[in-house]
Design an enzyme around this catalytic site. Structure first.
Site, PDB file in Angstrom:
ATOM      1  N   GLY A  83      -2.122  -5.977  -4.028  1.00 18.19           N
ATOM      2  CA  GLY A  83      -0.675  -5.328  -4.152  1.00 18.19           C
ATOM      3  C   GLY A  83      -0.214  -5.738  -5.224  1.00 18.19           C
ATOM      4  N   GLY A  84       0.613  -5.995  -6.222  1.00 18.78           N
ATOM      5  CA  GLY A  84       1.891  -5.961  -6.468  1.00 18.78           C
ATOM      6  C   GLY A  84       0.799  -5.923  -7.943  1.00 18.78           C
ATOM      7  CB  SER A  92       0.956 -13.159  -2.953  1.00 20.82           C
ATOM      8  OG  SER A  92       2.518 -12.888  -2.525  1.00 20.82           O
ATOM      9  CG  ASN A 135      -2.052  -0.992  -0.912  1.00 15.73           C
ATOM     10  OD1 ASN A 135      -1.717  -0.057  -0.654  1.00 15.73           O
ATOM     11  ND2 ASN A 135      -1.793  -1.856   0.446  1.00 15.73           N
ATOM     12  CD1 TRP A 136      -3.102   0.245  -7.535  1.00 15.26           C
ATOM     13  CD2 TRP A 136      -2.561   2.619  -7.883  1.00 15.26           C
ATOM     14  NE1 TRP A 136      -3.730   0.720  -8.632  1.00 15.26           N
ATOM     15  CE2 TRP A 136      -3.942   1.801  -9.113  1.00 15.26           C
ATOM     16  CE3 TRP A 136      -2.311   3.688  -7.942  1.00 15.26           C
ATOM     17  CZ2 TRP A 136      -3.892   2.827  -9.818  1.00 15.26           C
ATOM     18  CZ3 TRP A 136      -2.963   4.441  -9.111  1.00 15.26           C
ATOM     19  CH2 TRP A 136      -4.225   4.086  -9.982  1.00 15.26           C
ATOM     20  N   GLY A 178       9.168 -11.614   0.386  1.00 16.69           N
ATOM     21  CA  GLY A 178      10.838 -12.028   0.398  1.00 16.69           C
ATOM     22  C   GLY A 178      10.566 -13.928   0.824  1.00 16.69           C
TER      23      GLY A 178
HETATM   24  P1  PGA Z   1       1.043  -7.630  -2.461  1.00 15.16           P
HETATM   25  O1  PGA Z   1       0.100  -6.665  -1.735  1.00 15.16           O
HETATM   26  O2  PGA Z   1      -0.647  -8.285  -3.674  1.00 15.16           O
HETATM   27  O3  PGA Z   1       1.947  -7.557  -3.650  1.00 15.16           O
HETATM   28  O4  PGA Z   1       0.834  -9.453  -1.732  1.00 15.16           O
HETATM   29  C1  PGA Z   1      -0.920  -7.308  -0.459  1.00 15.16           C
HETATM   30  C2  PGA Z   1      -0.851  -6.200   0.517  1.00 15.16           C
HETATM   31  O5  PGA Z   1      -0.064  -5.781   1.015  1.00 15.16           O
HETATM   32  O6  PGA Z   1      -1.433  -5.807   0.331  1.00 15.16           O
END
Ligand code: PGA
Length: 251
Positions: free
Chosen positions: A228-229, A207, A7-8, A176
């Site tokens: 995500g990140g 995460s 998920n960019w 956060g």
């Molecule tokens: P993250 O995001 O891996 O940066 O925690 C996951 C998401 O919100 O889809």
């Protein structure tokens, strides 16, 4: 086979950077025995997905519930389908935070299933709920799913078209809190979900990095991850792909 969803979100900043990241992700996925679905911003989705000979699949980060009409700024499931996009993330907590309701999410899911898209429904509890304990979090998540998926049985969806991304809001990297769930607790949540929804595939999101991916994707009952990140860093995501590809799915 495990599923990884990248998920960019609203990244990267330019088309050039998006092309580069897509190329590196496609390269890392070639020959890997896991499914990789990349969800870039809408503006680049078709450009990137129309490149030939890619092992990756493509998904949208959101979708609307009407086929066509006067809905400024929206994109329909039919439009995605006709552009060769196979997946849609629905109900991400960042969209819920912008005011998306369970009723809207339910309409989006039904419209997407009708159009033949595969759905990745994001669910997850807040920190306030989780502080009451895992049982309270399970009640919250199952209730969220009941509301979001209300009436979908009438559409007789194939279970292979439905995925749940369990994403505790407090564990998402931008929340956060700096907290990450444990594979054991995420696995316990997946078990409860599967008890109520037979055959449902459950991904963990929040995460996930190359350091903790093995714990989540190898945990029994977890069918992959929504990243995500870490999916924005090509080398990092490549390591996660390798981890997921090396994981045998238990019978
Ligand atoms: P993250 O995001 O891996 O940066 O925690 C996951 C998401 O919100 O889809």
């Amino acid at each position: 086979m495990k599923l990884l969803v990248a998920n960019w979100k609203m990244n990267p900043a330019t088309f050039g950077a998006a092309e580069k990241l897509a190329r590196a992700t496609a390269e890392a996925s070639r020959g890997a025995s896991c499914e990789v679905v990349v969800c870039p911003p809408f503006v680049w989705l078709t450009d990137l997905s129309h490149k030939k000979n890619q092992k990756i699949k493509w998904g949208a980060q959101d979708v609307f519930w009407k086929e066509t009409g006067a809905f400024t700024g929206e994109i329909s499931p039919l439009m995605l389908k006709s552009s060769g996009v196979g997946y849609a993330i629905i109900g991400h907590s960042e969209r819920r935070a912008l005011g998306e309701t369970d009723e809207m999410i339910n309409l989006k899911i039904k419209a997407s299933l009708r159009a033949g898209l595969k759905i990745i429904l994001c669910v997850g509890e807040s920190l306030a709920v989780r502080r009451k304990g895992l049982a309270a979090a399970k009640r919250f998540v199952l209730n969220q799913m009941r509301t979001d998926l209300r009436g979908i049985q009438n559409l007789k969806p194939k279970t292979s078209n439905l995925f749940i991304a369990y994403e505790p809001i407090w564990a998402i990297s931008t929340s956060g809190t700096g907290l990450v769930d444990t594979p054991e607790k995420a696995g316990a949540m997946a078990k409860s979900i599967k008890k109520s929804w037979r055959g449902m595939k459950v991904l963990y999101g929040g995460s996930v990095t190359s350091k903790n991916a093995a714990g989540f994707v190898k945990y029994p009952g977890l069918d992959g991850a929504l990243v995500g990140g870490a999916s924005l860093r090509a080398e990092e995501f490549k390591k996660i792909i390798k981890t997921a590809a090396g994981t045998k799915v238990p019978k």
